[in-house]
Scaffold this motif. Structure first.
Motif, mmCIF file in Angstrom:
data_model
loop_
_atom_site.group_PDB
_atom_site.id
_atom_site.type_symbol
_atom_site.label_atom_id
_atom_site.label_comp_id
_atom_site.label_asym_id
_atom_site.label_seq_id
_atom_site.Cartn_x
_atom_site.Cartn_y
_atom_site.Cartn_z
ATOM 1 N N MET A 40 0.818 -1.199 0.000
ATOM 2 C CA MET A 40 0.000 0.000 0.000
ATOM 3 C C MET A 40 0.865 1.268 0.000
ATOM 4 O O MET A 40 0.498 2.286 -0.575
ATOM 5 N N LEU A 41 2.032 1.201 0.634
ATOM 6 C CA LEU A 41 2.937 2.356 0.621
ATOM 7 C C LEU A 41 3.398 2.683 -0.792
ATOM 8 O O LEU A 41 3.453 3.848 -1.197
ATOM 9 N N PHE A 42 3.749 1.654 -1.559
ATOM 10 C CA PHE A 42 4.164 1.901 -2.937
ATOM 11 C C PHE A 42 2.990 2.422 -3.769
ATOM 12 O O PHE A 42 3.181 3.231 -4.681
ATOM 13 N N ALA A 43 1.786 1.961 -3.450
ATOM 14 C CA ALA A 43 0.616 2.426 -4.198
ATOM 15 C C ALA A 43 0.376 3.918 -3.987
ATOM 16 O O ALA A 43 0.047 4.645 -4.935
ATOM 17 N N VAL A 44 0.519 4.391 -2.747
ATOM 18 C CA VAL A 44 0.255 5.812 -2.474
ATOM 19 C C VAL A 44 1.475 6.695 -2.705
ATOM 20 O O VAL A 44 1.352 7.923 -2.709
ATOM 21 N N ALA A 45 2.659 6.085 -2.885
ATOM 22 C CA ALA A 45 3.874 6.889 -3.102
ATOM 23 C C ALA A 45 3.703 7.818 -4.298
ATOM 24 O O ALA A 45 4.085 8.996 -4.252
ATOM 25 N N MET A 46 3.120 7.303 -5.376
ATOM 26 C CA MET A 46 2.924 8.119 -6.579
ATOM 27 C C MET A 46 2.069 9.345 -6.279
ATOM 28 O O MET A 46 2.325 10.441 -6.777
ATOM 29 N N ILE A 47 1.031 9.145 -5.458
ATOM 30 C CA ILE A 47 0.100 10.226 -5.157
ATOM 31 C C ILE A 47 0.817 11.373 -4.453
ATOM 32 O O ILE A 47 0.665 12.547 -4.807
ATOM 33 N N PHE A 48 1.617 11.038 -3.445
ATOM 34 C CA PHE A 48 2.277 12.076 -2.651
ATOM 35 C C PHE A 48 3.389 12.764 -3.428
ATOM 36 O O PHE A 48 3.587 13.977 -3.295
ATOM 37 N N VAL A 49 4.136 12.004 -4.228
ATOM 38 C CA VAL A 49 5.189 12.612 -5.041
ATOM 39 C C VAL A 49 4.588 13.611 -6.020
ATOM 40 O O VAL A 49 5.109 14.715 -6.214
ATOM 41 N N ASP A 50 3.468 13.252 -6.642
ATOM 42 C CA ASP A 50 2.880 14.114 -7.669
ATOM 43 C C ASP A 50 2.222 15.367 -7.114
ATOM 44 O O ASP A 50 1.858 16.260 -7.873
ATOM 45 N N GLN A 51 2.044 15.443 -5.789
ATOM 46 C CA GLN A 51 1.473 16.657 -5.217
ATOM 47 C C GLN A 51 2.429 17.846 -5.310
ATOM 48 O O GLN A 51 1.999 18.989 -5.286
ATOM 49 N N THR A 52 3.727 17.584 -5.412
ATOM 50 C CA THR A 52 4.692 18.690 -5.420
ATOM 51 C C THR A 52 5.635 18.685 -6.614
ATOM 52 O O THR A 52 6.226 19.705 -6.932
ATOM 53 N N ILE A 53 5.782 17.553 -7.294
ATOM 54 C CA ILE A 53 6.831 17.433 -8.298
ATOM 55 C C ILE A 53 6.591 18.338 -9.507
ATOM 56 O O ILE A 53 7.528 18.869 -10.102
ATOM 57 N N VAL A 54 5.322 18.544 -9.884
ATOM 58 C CA VAL A 54 5.024 19.332 -11.072
ATOM 59 C C VAL A 54 5.325 20.816 -10.853
ATOM 60 O O VAL A 54 5.740 21.521 -11.770
ATOM 61 N N SER A 55 5.125 21.307 -9.627
ATOM 62 C CA SER A 55 5.405 22.721 -9.353
ATOM 63 C C SER A 55 6.870 23.062 -9.604
ATOM 64 O O SER A 55 7.197 24.148 -10.096
ATOM 65 N N ILE A 56 7.765 22.137 -9.261
ATOM 66 C CA ILE A 56 9.191 22.379 -9.467
ATOM 67 C C ILE A 56 9.521 22.445 -10.955
ATOM 68 O O ILE A 56 10.361 23.239 -11.398
ATOM 69 N N ALA A 57 8.867 21.597 -11.748
ATOM 70 C CA ALA A 57 9.163 21.528 -13.186
ATOM 71 C C ALA A 57 8.369 22.537 -14.006
ATOM 72 O O ALA A 57 8.536 22.586 -15.236
ATOM 73 N N ALA A 58 7.517 23.340 -13.362
ATOM 74 C CA ALA A 58 6.615 24.229 -14.097
ATOM 75 C C ALA A 58 7.321 25.144 -15.101
ATOM 76 O O ALA A 58 6.877 25.257 -16.253
ATOM 77 N N PRO A 59 8.424 25.827 -14.726
ATOM 78 C CA PRO A 59 9.073 26.712 -15.719
ATOM 79 C C PRO A 59 9.522 25.970 -16.975
ATOM 80 O O PRO A 59 9.388 26.486 -18.091
ATOM 81 N N SER A 60 10.041 24.757 -16.817
ATOM 82 C CA SER A 60 10.485 23.980 -17.978
ATOM 83 C C SER A 60 9.314 23.565 -18.852
ATOM 84 O O SER A 60 9.402 23.561 -20.085
ATOM 85 N N ILE A 61 8.178 23.216 -18.228
ATOM 86 C CA ILE A 61 6.991 22.832 -19.001
ATOM 87 C C ILE A 61 6.475 24.023 -19.793
ATOM 88 O O ILE A 61 6.133 23.908 -20.978
ATOM 89 N N VAL A 62 6.405 25.191 -19.146
ATOM 90 C CA VAL A 62 5.935 26.408 -19.809
ATOM 91 C C VAL A 62 6.777 26.708 -21.041
ATOM 92 O O VAL A 62 6.259 26.996 -22.128
ATOM 93 N N GLU A 63 8.086 26.618 -20.876
ATOM 94 C CA GLU A 63 8.999 26.952 -21.979
ATOM 95 C C GLU A 63 8.916 25.925 -23.105
ATOM 96 O O GLU A 63 8.963 26.280 -24.286
ATOM 97 N N ASP A 64 8.770 24.641 -22.762
ATOM 98 C CA ASP A 64 8.859 23.589 -23.773
ATOM 99 C C ASP A 64 7.591 23.470 -24.609
ATOM 100 O O ASP A 64 7.672 23.295 -25.837
ATOM 101 N N VAL A 65 6.427 23.532 -23.977
ATOM 102 C CA VAL A 65 5.187 23.311 -24.733
ATOM 103 C C VAL A 65 4.430 24.593 -25.021
ATOM 104 O O VAL A 65 3.383 24.573 -25.673
ATOM 105 N N GLY A 66 4.914 25.726 -24.509
ATOM 106 C CA GLY A 66 4.325 27.013 -24.853
ATOM 107 C C GLY A 66 3.062 27.364 -24.104
ATOM 108 O O GLY A 66 2.143 27.963 -24.671
ATOM 109 N N LEU A 67 2.993 27.017 -22.808
ATOM 110 C CA LEU A 67 1.831 27.387 -22.003
ATOM 111 C C LEU A 67 1.915 28.842 -21.577
ATOM 112 O O LEU A 67 3.008 29.410 -21.454
ATOM 113 N N THR A 68 0.762 29.449 -21.305
ATOM 114 C CA THR A 68 0.739 30.741 -20.633
ATOM 115 C C THR A 68 0.897 30.508 -19.129
ATOM 116 O O THR A 68 0.763 29.383 -18.638
#
Length: 521
Positions: free
Chosen positions: A1-29
């Protein structure tokens, strides 16, 4: 069950860190990227009650497996986002799909853990589960910073090996999957999703629409009205999505209120502390993750203590201690933010984390122990709906506070540096949005007087941003002060194993009769 929920908790913060790179690469506002970040959290809040009900209807093992497959498929589709006009819709859709998968996994996973232990051992068991699972949240910034150097798409690929391990271990552990054949309340699911989505959207957009704008209050008021309709509907339907009568029990209601106010801090502090470290302290994404470790050190140590207090004395003492420590910790931590010294902050970050750790497991476990008819998945869905809705509200409100306070402070800095009133108005807003992670496409450019002043005042801007964060942390301290008052409402009764193995604590005969009726074929 820990491995099952690990993805959930990691994804709560991981995208915020990568946001500038995503904006630049795919052209988001900038506003589009904000919607992508919020889609996951909103989907979690909107679908957790449905996930808790489906965990009971499908069986816990089936819910974990189904949710994991949905989550990992949505992750792969997020990583395949195209550049251009389709990028925002693509990412918002599949981030929301990740939230749906997570809403299936977490209630079922926690229910499996709860059912694996007798009532007298649940406090420590659930505390260990929550500590280890929440520990994955801090890996988000660390993994995000490291993987983004390679490619931002890798932040979604990392879910694949975790999902594979979770599925293999679930099979090897022979996790039981008892089904409760009941109707799924689709109208209720639509109402709660619409109500939560509208109300949080209004709070999120208040910083750009303005608090006096009709659209802001139309969304907030309309969302709350839909939630009121949802409650009225649930009280009248035979097989509701959320069994609202659990709130008749005073202890359960106190637990849920404590979780609501505590959740206004737990996930938001991960985001705002990480952004503070990268902006005000000029830390790298990896260093920002390390900055959060002191908070998790206090959280992890205290959580086990909270579980032991629950097992020996009940939930109320642990919640009172936790809310008091957390309130003091966040207030003192906030007071030190403007020093721009992480060394001066870590003791208070530890104290804040310890407060959250002390209260989280006792409040969560006590609600599950008081489940009507042993519907652990359903009650977990209720509490997690409350927690994620509170986290979404906290992110929206604190983000608005941060932008407004930082804008005022930057305007004062520019005025003191000699900028004209006309220059200050637009420039202050542009700087505030840039440092709070919502860059504006119309920030001053060129070599005009304001641009020169802005270059020379970057150190002062970091202090202005730190002061904006200070008010955010004071708001978190206030939320935990409210949680302390709610903990006082708890009657202090303890849940023990009754003669038939059901959870009892001296509640009324009427409630026990309700539970017996729920168990009849």
């Amino acid at each position: 069950m820990l491995f099952a929920v690990a993805m959930i908790f990691v994804d709560q913060t991981i995208v915020s860190i990568a946001a500038p790179s995503i904006v630049e690469d795919v052209g988001l506002t900038s506003s589009g990227m904000q919607r992508v970040v919020n889609a996951y959290l909103l989907a979690l809040a909107a679908f957790f009650a449905l996930g808790g009900r489906l965990a009971d209807v499908l069986g816990h093992r089936r819910a974990v497996v189904s949710g994991t497959l949905v989550f990992v498929a949505a992750s792969l589709l997020c990583s395949a986002a195209p550049a251009g006009d389709l990028a925002e819709s693509w990412l918002v859709l599949f981030r929301a799909a990740q939230g749906l998968g997570a809403a299936l996994v977490y209630p079922a996973a926690l229910a499996v853990v709860v059912e694996a232990f007798p009532v007298g051992e649940r406090g420590r068991a659930v505390a260990l589960f929550i500590v280890l699972a929440s520990g994955f949240t801090v890996l988000g910034p660390l993994l995000g910073g490291w993987l983004t150097v390679w490619t931002w798409r890798a932040i979604f690929w990392v879910n694949v090996p975790m999902a594979a391990v979770a599925l293999v271990l679930t099979r090897l552990a022979h996790v039981p999957s008892v089904r409760r054949p009941e109707r799924v309340d689709v109208p209720g699911a639509v109402l709660i999703a619409l109500g939560m989505g509208l109300s949080v959207l209004g709070l999120q957009q208040a910083s750009s629409w303005g608090w006096s704008a009709p659209a802001t209050w139309a969304c907030v008021g309309g969302g709350l009205a839909v939630l009121a309709v949802f409650c009225r509907y649930e009280l009248r339907t035979e097989q509701p999505l959320v069994t609202l009568r659990v709130f008749r029990e005073r202890a359960f209601t106190a637990d849920v209120l404590v979780l609501f106010f505590a959740s206004l801090t737990l996930l938001p502090v991960m985001f705002f502390a990480s952004v503070y470290a990268q902006t005000a302290l000029s830390a790298s994404p990896i260093q920002a993750g390390l900055y959060l470790l002191s908070f998790f050190a206090g959280f992890g140590i205290a959580a086990q203590g909270g579980g032991r207090i629950l097992d020996k004395r009940g939930a109320r003492p642990a919640m009172l201690l936790g809310t008091a420590f957390g309130c003091a910790g966040f207030a003192l931590w906030g007071a030190k933010l403007t020093d721009l010294s992480p060394h001066a902050q870590w003791p208070y970050a530890v104290l804040a984390g310890a407060g959250i750790g002390l209260l989280l497991s006792p409040a969560s476990t006590d609600t599950v122990n008081r489940a009507i008819g042993a519907s652990y998945g359903e009650v977990t869905g209720v509490t997690q709906t409350v927690r994620n809705y509170a986290a979404a509200v906290g992110m929206a409100v604190y983000g608005t506070v941060l932008i407004h306070v930082t804008t005022d402070r930057v305007a004062a800095t520019l005025s003191a540096a000699g900028a004209s009133a006309g220059e200050v108005r637009g420039a202050a807003r542009a700087v505030a949005e840039a440092v709070t992670g919502h860059p504006d496409d119309h920030r001053p450019t060129g070599e005009g007087p304001t641009a020169a002043l802005m270059r020379g005042a970057m150190g002062a801007f970091r202090a202005d941003f730190a002061e904006g964060n200070q008010w955010v942390f004071y708001g978190m301290a206030l939320a935990l002060g409210m949680a302390f008052l709610c903990a006082l409402l708890h009657p202090g009764t303890r849940v023990t194993d009754g003669p038939t193995g059901a959870a009892t604590d001296g509640t009324t005969d009427a409630r026990r009769e309700d539970a017996r009726r729920d168990d009849r074929p």
